[in-house]
Design a protein around this motif. Structure first.
Motif, PDB file in Angstrom:
ATOM      1  N   TYR A 119      55.612  -5.766  45.193  1.00 44.40           N
ATOM      2  CA  TYR A 119      55.628  -5.282  43.783  1.00 44.40           C
ATOM      3  C   TYR A 119      55.773  -6.522  42.866  1.00 44.40           C
ATOM      4  O   TYR A 119      55.158  -6.938  41.795  1.00 44.40           O
ATOM      5  N   ASP A 121      52.604  -9.122  42.800  1.00 43.82           N
ATOM      6  CA  ASP A 121      51.757  -8.482  41.743  1.00 43.82           C
ATOM      7  C   ASP A 121      52.317  -8.966  40.534  1.00 43.82           C
ATOM      8  O   ASP A 121      51.550  -9.644  39.662  1.00 43.82           O
ATOM      9  N   ARG A 122      53.729  -8.471  40.259  1.00 43.17           N
ATOM     10  CA  ARG A 122      53.944  -8.773  38.918  1.00 43.17           C
ATOM     11  C   ARG A 122      53.889 -10.341  38.430  1.00 43.17           C
ATOM     12  O   ARG A 122      53.663 -10.833  37.228  1.00 43.17           O
ATOM     13  N   GLY A 157      49.947 -11.682  40.576  1.00 41.90           N
ATOM     14  CA  GLY A 157      48.795 -11.202  40.491  1.00 41.90           C
ATOM     15  C   GLY A 157      48.421 -10.593  41.887  1.00 41.90           C
ATOM     16  O   GLY A 157      47.230 -10.306  41.845  1.00 41.90           O
ATOM     17  N   ARG A 195      47.237  -8.271  44.393  1.00 39.10           N
ATOM     18  CA  ARG A 195      46.864  -6.885  44.445  1.00 39.10           C
ATOM     19  C   ARG A 195      47.094  -6.240  45.964  1.00 39.10           C
ATOM     20  O   ARG A 195      46.700  -6.886  46.870  1.00 39.10           O
ATOM     21  N   SER A 196      47.828  -5.298  46.077  1.00 42.34           N
ATOM     22  CA  SER A 196      48.226  -4.753  47.243  1.00 42.34           C
ATOM     23  C   SER A 196      47.999  -3.226  47.460  1.00 42.34           C
ATOM     24  O   SER A 196      48.066  -2.548  46.221  1.00 42.34           O
ATOM     25  N   ILE A 244      41.718  -1.012  45.277  1.00 42.16           N
ATOM     26  CA  ILE A 244      42.595  -1.834  44.750  1.00 42.16           C
ATOM     27  C   ILE A 244      42.116  -2.629  43.423  1.00 42.16           C
ATOM     28  O   ILE A 244      42.922  -2.518  42.474  1.00 42.16           O
ATOM     29  N   GLN A 254      41.690  -4.033  40.211  1.00 42.31           N
ATOM     30  CA  GLN A 254      42.476  -4.787  39.382  1.00 42.31           C
ATOM     31  C   GLN A 254      43.826  -4.345  38.963  1.00 42.31           C
ATOM     32  O   GLN A 254      44.648  -4.824  38.536  1.00 42.31           O
ATOM     33  N   ARG A 255      44.403  -3.519  40.182  1.00 43.91           N
ATOM     34  CA  ARG A 255      45.608  -2.847  40.193  1.00 43.91           C
ATOM     35  C   ARG A 255      46.145  -2.866  41.626  1.00 43.91           C
ATOM     36  O   ARG A 255      45.299  -2.650  42.766  1.00 43.91           O
ATOM     37  N   SER A 256      47.487  -2.872  41.939  1.00 39.73           N
ATOM     38  CA  SER A 256      48.145  -2.491  43.180  1.00 39.73           C
ATOM     39  C   SER A 256      48.273  -0.962  43.246  1.00 39.73           C
ATOM     40  O   SER A 256      48.529  -0.140  42.383  1.00 39.73           O
ATOM     41  N   VAL A 257      48.137  -0.476  44.478  1.00 38.04           N
ATOM     42  CA  VAL A 257      48.326   1.088  44.687  1.00 38.04           C
ATOM     43  C   VAL A 257      49.243   1.394  45.871  1.00 38.04           C
ATOM     44  O   VAL A 257      49.269   0.632  46.741  1.00 38.04           O
ATOM     45  N   GLU A 272      41.929   9.453  43.937  1.00 37.31           N
ATOM     46  CA  GLU A 272      41.545   8.253  43.465  1.00 37.31           C
ATOM     47  C   GLU A 272      40.481   7.554  44.456  1.00 37.31           C
ATOM     48  O   GLU A 272      39.799   6.840  43.865  1.00 37.31           O
TER      49      GLU A 272
END
Ligand SMILES: NC(=O)c1ccc[n+]([C@@H]2O[C@H](COP(=O)([O-])OP(=O)(O)OC[C@H]3O[C@@H](n4cnc5c(N)ncnc54)[C@H](O)[C@@H]3O)[C@@H](O)[C@H]2O)c1
Ligand SMILES: O=c1ccn([C@@H]2O[C@H](COP(=O)(O)OP(=O)(O)O[C@H]3O[C@H](CO)[C@H](O)[C@H](O)[C@H]3O)[C@@H](O)[C@H]2O)c(=O)[nH]1
Length: 337
Positions: free
Chosen positions: A153, A156-157, A160, A162-163, A240, A242-245, A297
């Motif tokens: 987390y 990513d923050r 950047g 992405r995971s 994944i 542009q964002r982590s999931v 998703e």
């Protein structure tokens, strides 16, 4: 695409490696063979024997980019063992993972897929577990996985990275083509132990606990076929972007330990000796997933819905290879790697 896989000689990792190769991707596996098998990695994958805690080695491997993703399976993964050796679990599951995450950031790897677990949850109200259910690990093993999820987390923050944190419920079964299966030494998982018992390789099976708040008193788990699980990794890489999931992965249906024994007897057409034994430390009563988010998703759906079909593949592999990977010969070109 090109993937770096830690723990690719293990049970789940080897099935993912097969699926990636089948899809035409390039794969590099790092494994110390502490619980995995060299024979489980096909010769089409590059195999590097080494330990994840060797940061210089991992740095060297990742320098040989570009990479489309890292899939991190390597870990200690036994709930009961972690109740005896909590600090070993926290250290060995968290420290090398942190180094790997840092290296993923440094080498600008676009996707990091992490093997998380249902053991994040205590699930005291026995409900179906979604990604929003409260996390409260019952064991140091589960805690170690939560720590890595939190590290991802922040990676990513802040950076950047992405995971995808994939919270597997209970992986079971074997490659339907018979190319890989489950072989842990010593074995501690219910399905392979029960299969060894029904095949006469063990005199009897202990079922841990008959006083849980469930219909027959034994624990309930959600078994997901290892090939369905493997497919979820490819789906997650696609998600994944542009964002982590974070996804829970199971079949949404629970089977008690006693029902597992009954399924194996039914599928094999044989009876086995089993007896009730005391509870095993660290076991929550009921762990059943909602995989609705993953389905919505990514379009992922399990192909193996019920336990008997999952057990069929595990039994077929155990009958084909009675001594597990010890009965599988190493392919000639793999032996030299
Ligand atoms: N089996 C399940 O039902 C289940 C459920 C939830 C989560 N998981 C997680 O999935 C992952 C894979 O589980 P599995 O059942 O395939 O386990 P496994 O023990 O079969 O595979 C782990 C692999 O990692 C390798 N390894 C371990 N430590 C290493 C290190 N320090 N350096 C290099 N290689 C190392 C082992 O040799 C082995 O090949 C684990 O992270 C586990 O916690 C498993
Ligand atoms: O000889 C045995 C072995 C197991 N069990 C019981 O069977 C159930 C399933 O146990 P497993 O050891 O097969 O699997 P776990 O649920 O403990 O753990 C597995 O799934 C978890 C997620 O739910 C983890 O992530 C973990 O890595 C993975 O091993 C538990 O109630 C356990 O007590 C028995 O009764 N007898």
């Amino acid at each position: 695409m090109r993937f770096f896989i830690t723990g690719g000689a293990g049970y789940i990792g080897s099935h993912v490696v097969l699926m990636l190769l089948d899809a035409g991707h390039e794969v590099v596996v790092l494994d110390n063979l502490s619980t995995g098998h060299r024979q489980a990695v096909p010769p089409e994958a590059r195999f590097i024997l080494g330990d994840l805690s060797n940061t210089a080695l991992v740095d060297d491997i990742l320098s040989d980019g570009p990479w489309d993703g890292i899939m991190h399976f390597a870990a200690r993964s036994l709930v009961a063992e972690s109740m005896r050796e909590p600090f070993m679990y926290l250290r060995q599951n968290v420290e090398p993972a942190l180094s790997l995450i840092e290296l993923a950031v440094r080498h600008k790897v676009p996707a990091f897929v992490f093997s998380s677990t249902a053991a994040l949850f205590s699930n005291i109200d026995n409900s179906i577990i979604s990604e929003n259910s409260p996390v409260a690990p019952c064991s140091p093993y589960g805690e170690s996985k939560l720590m890595v999820e939190r590290a991802l987390y922040w990676a990513d923050r802040v950076h950047g990275l992405r995971s995808a944190c994939l919270r597997y419920f209970n992986a079971a079964g074997a490659d339907p083509k018979g190319r890989a299966g489950e072989d842990h030494q010593p074995e501690t998982h219910l399905i392979p132990l029960a299969i060894q018992t029904v095949l006469g390789k063990r005199p009897s099976l202990d079922l841990f606990g008959n006083d849980y708040p469930t219909p027959d008193g034994s624990c309930i788990r959600d078994y997901v076929h290892v090939t369905d699980l493997a497919r979820a990794h490819l789906a997650a890489v696609g998600a994944i972007g542009q964002r982590s999931v974070t996804y829970n992965i199971g079949n949404g249906k629970g089977y008690s330990n006693l029902q597992v024994v009954q399924s194996i007897e039914r599928v094999s057409g044989r009876r086995m000796n089993w007896r009730w034994a005391p509870r095993r430390a660290g076991d929550p009563a009921v762990l059943v997933a909602s995989s609705a988010l993953l389905q919505r998703e990514t379009g992922w759906k399990s192909a193996f819905h019920d336990l008997d079909t999952i057990v069929e593949t595990a039994l077929a592999w155990a009958e084909k290879y009675p001594d597990g990977y010890a009965s599988v010969s190493l392919k000639k070109d793999a032996a030299s790697a």
